[in-house]
Design an enzyme around this catalytic site. Sequence first.
Site, PDB file in Angstrom:
ATOM      1  N   LYS A 167       0.852  -1.185   0.000  1.00 53.66           N
ATOM      2  CA  LYS A 167       0.000   0.000   0.000  1.00 53.66           C
ATOM      3  C   LYS A 167       0.890   1.239   0.000  1.00 53.66           C
ATOM      4  CE  LYS A 167      -4.481   0.697   2.065  1.00 53.66           C
ATOM      5  NZ  LYS A 167      -5.503   0.217   2.986  1.00 53.66           N
ATOM      6  N   GLU A 218     -20.098  -5.772   9.850  1.00 55.01           N
ATOM      7  CA  GLU A 218     -21.076  -4.993  10.625  1.00 55.01           C
ATOM      8  C   GLU A 218     -22.155  -5.881  11.248  1.00 55.01           C
ATOM      9  OE1 GLU A 218     -19.893  -4.113   7.661  1.00 55.01           O
ATOM     10  OE2 GLU A 218     -18.929  -2.178   8.019  1.00 55.01           O
ATOM     11  N   ARG A 261     -26.041  -2.398   6.523  1.00 54.98           N
ATOM     12  CA  ARG A 261     -25.757  -3.819   6.322  1.00 54.98           C
ATOM     13  C   ARG A 261     -26.221  -4.667   7.503  1.00 54.98           C
ATOM     14  NH1 ARG A 261     -20.391  -5.452   3.497  1.00 54.98           N
ATOM     15  NH2 ARG A 261     -21.647  -4.715   1.775  1.00 54.98           N
TER      16      ARG A 261
HETATM   17  C1  LIG Z   1     -19.319  -2.449   4.596  1.00 54.46           C
HETATM   18  C2  LIG Z   1     -18.133  -1.540   4.712  1.00 54.46           C
HETATM   19  N1  LIG Z   1     -17.589  -1.287   5.920  1.00 54.46           N
HETATM   20  C3  LIG Z   1     -16.523  -0.472   6.022  1.00 54.46           C
HETATM   21  C4  LIG Z   1     -15.981   0.115   4.912  1.00 54.46           C
HETATM   22  C5  LIG Z   1     -14.829   1.108   5.043  1.00 54.46           C
HETATM   23  N2  LIG Z   1     -13.650   0.646   4.312  1.00 54.46           N
HETATM   24  C6  LIG Z   1     -13.330   1.138   3.097  1.00 54.46           C
HETATM   25  S1  LIG Z   1     -11.958   0.469   2.479  1.00 54.46           S
HETATM   26  C7  LIG Z   1     -11.717  -0.463   3.848  1.00 54.46           C
HETATM   27  C8  LIG Z   1     -10.521  -1.350   3.955  1.00 54.46           C
HETATM   28  C9  LIG Z   1     -10.280  -2.085   2.703  1.00 54.46           C
HETATM   29  O1  LIG Z   1      -9.147  -2.864   2.849  1.00 54.46           O
HETATM   30  P1  LIG Z   1      -8.759  -3.826   1.682  1.00 54.46           P
HETATM   31  O2  LIG Z   1      -9.993  -4.435   1.100  1.00 54.46           O
HETATM   32  O3  LIG Z   1      -7.741  -4.763   2.181  1.00 54.46           O
HETATM   33  O4  LIG Z   1      -8.168  -2.869   0.573  1.00 54.46           O
HETATM   34  P2  LIG Z   1      -6.910  -1.902   0.652  1.00 54.46           P
HETATM   35  O5  LIG Z   1      -7.437  -0.536   0.943  1.00 54.46           O
HETATM   36  O6  LIG Z   1      -6.005  -2.400   1.738  1.00 54.46           O
HETATM   37  O7  LIG Z   1      -6.307  -1.995  -0.684  1.00 54.46           O
HETATM   38  C10 LIG Z   1     -12.736  -0.252   4.784  1.00 54.46           C
HETATM   39  C11 LIG Z   1     -12.820  -0.898   6.105  1.00 54.46           C
HETATM   40  C12 LIG Z   1     -16.598  -0.154   3.679  1.00 54.46           C
HETATM   41  N3  LIG Z   1     -16.177   0.407   2.551  1.00 54.46           N
HETATM   42  N4  LIG Z   1     -17.656  -0.982   3.607  1.00 54.46           N
END
Ligand SMILES: Cc1ncc(C[n+]2csc(CCOP(=O)(O)OP(=O)(O)O)c2C)c(N)n1
Length: 628
Positions: free
Chosen positions: A280, A364, A392
Amino acid sequence: MATILEGIDSPEQVKKLTPPELDQLASEIRERMITVLSNNGGHLGPNLGVVELTLALHYVFNTPADSFLFDVSHQAYVHKLLTGRQKQFDTIRTPGGLNGFMLRTESEHDCYGAGHAGTALSAALGMAVARDRTGGKEHVVAIAGDAAFTCGITYEALNNIAHHTKRLIVVLNDNEWSIDNNVGAIATYLNKIVTSPRFDYLHEAAGKLVEKMGGVKALRMARKAGEVAKGMLWPSVIFEELGLKYYGPIDGHDTATLIKTFEFLKKQDRPVLLHVLTQKGKGFEPAMQKQKKFHGLGPYDPETGETKPLGRRTYSEVFADTMVKLADSDPKVVAITAAMPNGTGLDRFQPHHPDKYFDVGIAEEHAVLFAAGLAAKGYKPFCAIYSTFLQRAFDPVVHDVCLQNLPVVFCMDRGSLSADDGPTHHGLFDISYLRSIPNLVHMVPKDEDELADMLFTAKLWNGPIAVRYPRGLGPGTPVKDVPRAIPVGKAELLQHNSHDRVAIFALGALVPMAEELARKLEGEGISAAVINARFTKPIDVEMLEFFARSAEVIVTLEDHVLRGGFGSAVLEELNTLGLATPVVRIGWPDQFIEHGKLEPLRARYGLTPEAALEKLRPLLKMPQKQPV
Ligand SMILES: Cc1ncc(C[n+]2csc(CCOP(=O)(O)OP(=O)(O)O)c2C)c(N)n1
C-alpha cells in the site's frame, strides 16, 4: 514532451506497450495520482498499491467485454486512468467531476458500482453465471483486498462459486492492511502463507507443481515468477477446499509476471484465486510510512505528505474522548468498531482501554450480534458504525438487539452527507430505517457538547439507543468536563415568543439553519419559534402539539431523506393528534445524491434558509420574493 499516460484513451493502447513502456507508464500514473490527490484528497495508498496489477489486468483482459469488479472500488483510480478518463482525472472527487468509486453511469468499463466492502465476489459470480447461461466466453475478474476477506459476504460467495461456475477469476490483493491493521484469523492465515519457513522449500518445488498443473508454458511462467522474491505457487487449503484453485502468492508489482499469470489463468476451466502481494502506498515514501493516514485523506503536500491540522476536535474525536470518560467510570462499557478505528475515532480510545476495545473487521452484522451477546450478559456495548455501513446490519439491529430489547448503543458517524465520497457513503437513511423499529430510541445532537451528553444518556438507558452525528467538525461548542443526561424524548426550546406564527423543529447540524430562517422571518415581521428536536424517536409530542395548536405552520429541518425521516414522523404524530397544521419539510429528496461539497449540494437541493423561506411565503401569505 507528451507522456505515455497522456496518450492512453482506452485499454487498447495499454496492450501495445513494451515492458519498459509499461514501467514508464506505471511511474507516470503514480506521479499523476500523487499530484492530483494532493489537491483533491482521496484513496492514495490503495491506488498506489495496485498500479502494476491494474496495468496487467488491462493488458490481458478486454473491458468492457470482460468485467472487472473492484471490491469497495476505492482502488479503481488506475482503472479510471486507463479507461478513457485520464483527461478528466484532475476532477476526481470534485463537484461534477469523476467519482472516487466505480460508477456504472460514468463509464462502460465500470461494470459494477461499489463503495461498501465485500460485494465483489458475489456480484462477480452473478455475472459469471449470467455469462454461462447465455453461452458467453468473456471473463469475469473480482479484485478484492485482504480486508474484504474479513467480510461474511465474501465467504458466502466462496461457498457458492465452484457450485455455479467453472470460470471466475478472483484476485486477492494482499497488502496486509485494511484501513488500519487487518484483523482476525484470516489475516493471520494469509500472513502465515507469506512468511512461512516452508516458503523457500516450496519456492524450489514451485516449478514441479506448475508443470503438473499447467504444462510447459506455465512452467516457464513460474520460473520467471521464481526470479522475483515472492514468486511461487503454493496450494492454500482454505480456498482449495472451497473449490477455487489457489495460485500464489506472487509479487503484485512485477508487471511481467502478473501478465503471464493472467494469461495462464484465463485459460483455466475452473474457478481460480490468485494471491497477489502488494504494498500500500508504493512509490510515495510518506504513504509507505503512514499506511493508515494515506488510506484515504484530504489534501496534502505532494512533497512531504503533510496535511493541515483541522484546529478543533471533530465529532469523531469528541465521541472517542467521551467514550474514554464513560469507560473510565463504568467497567461494563465496551466499544466496538467494524474495521474503522480511525474513521470512528476509536483509535483514540484504544490506548486508554485496550481491554474494552474490539475491532471485528469489516463485519457490521457480526459487530451488532457480538454487541447483542455482550449486552445480554450485562455489558454496555457502544457499536461505532457509520450510518451508511449500519445499513448492512439492519436485521441484527431488528431481530437481535431491538426484539430482545438489549441495551446496545449505536454510534453513527457520517450521519449526513459524506460529501466527497458520494452516494455510497452518504448517511441519509438511518432515521427512516431505524425509526420503524420498536424499542429503539434515535437521537441527533446539535453540537459536540450535546453529543457527549447523548452518549452519557445512552449509557444510562436500558434499551437500544442510537445517535447520529455528522462527519468532520462541529460548530466548536466547548464540551463540559462532566456530561449531563438529557431527558429521553424531550426537545429543547431555543427561542419562543407568545406571538410565534411559525415553529421550526430542526435536527442536529441544521439547528443553525433554523436560527437563520427565524432571523429572516423576523426581518419580514414574522415571529418564529426554534426548537432543537433532539429525538426522532420518540419525538416530543407535547412540544409538537403545543406549537401545532398555537402556530400557523410547522417547519422541519433534517439532514436526511424526507421519505420516512423526521418530517414524516412529525406528520404521523399530527395525524394521530388529529391536527392539520401545515408542515413544510426540508431535507434531501427521494434520489441518490451525487458527490460534491456540502454547502453547494445543500443549496442545490433546497436545504437552505432561503429555500425554506420561499416555501413558507404562500402559507403565511407573505409577499412573494421580488425577481432580481
Ligand atoms: C461495509 C463496509 N464497511 C466499512 C468500509 C470502510 N472501508 C473502506 S476500504 C476499507 C478497507 C479495505 O481494505 P482492503 O480491502 O484490504 O483494501 P486496501 O485498501 O487495503 O487496498 C474499509 C474498512 C466499507 N467500505 N464498507
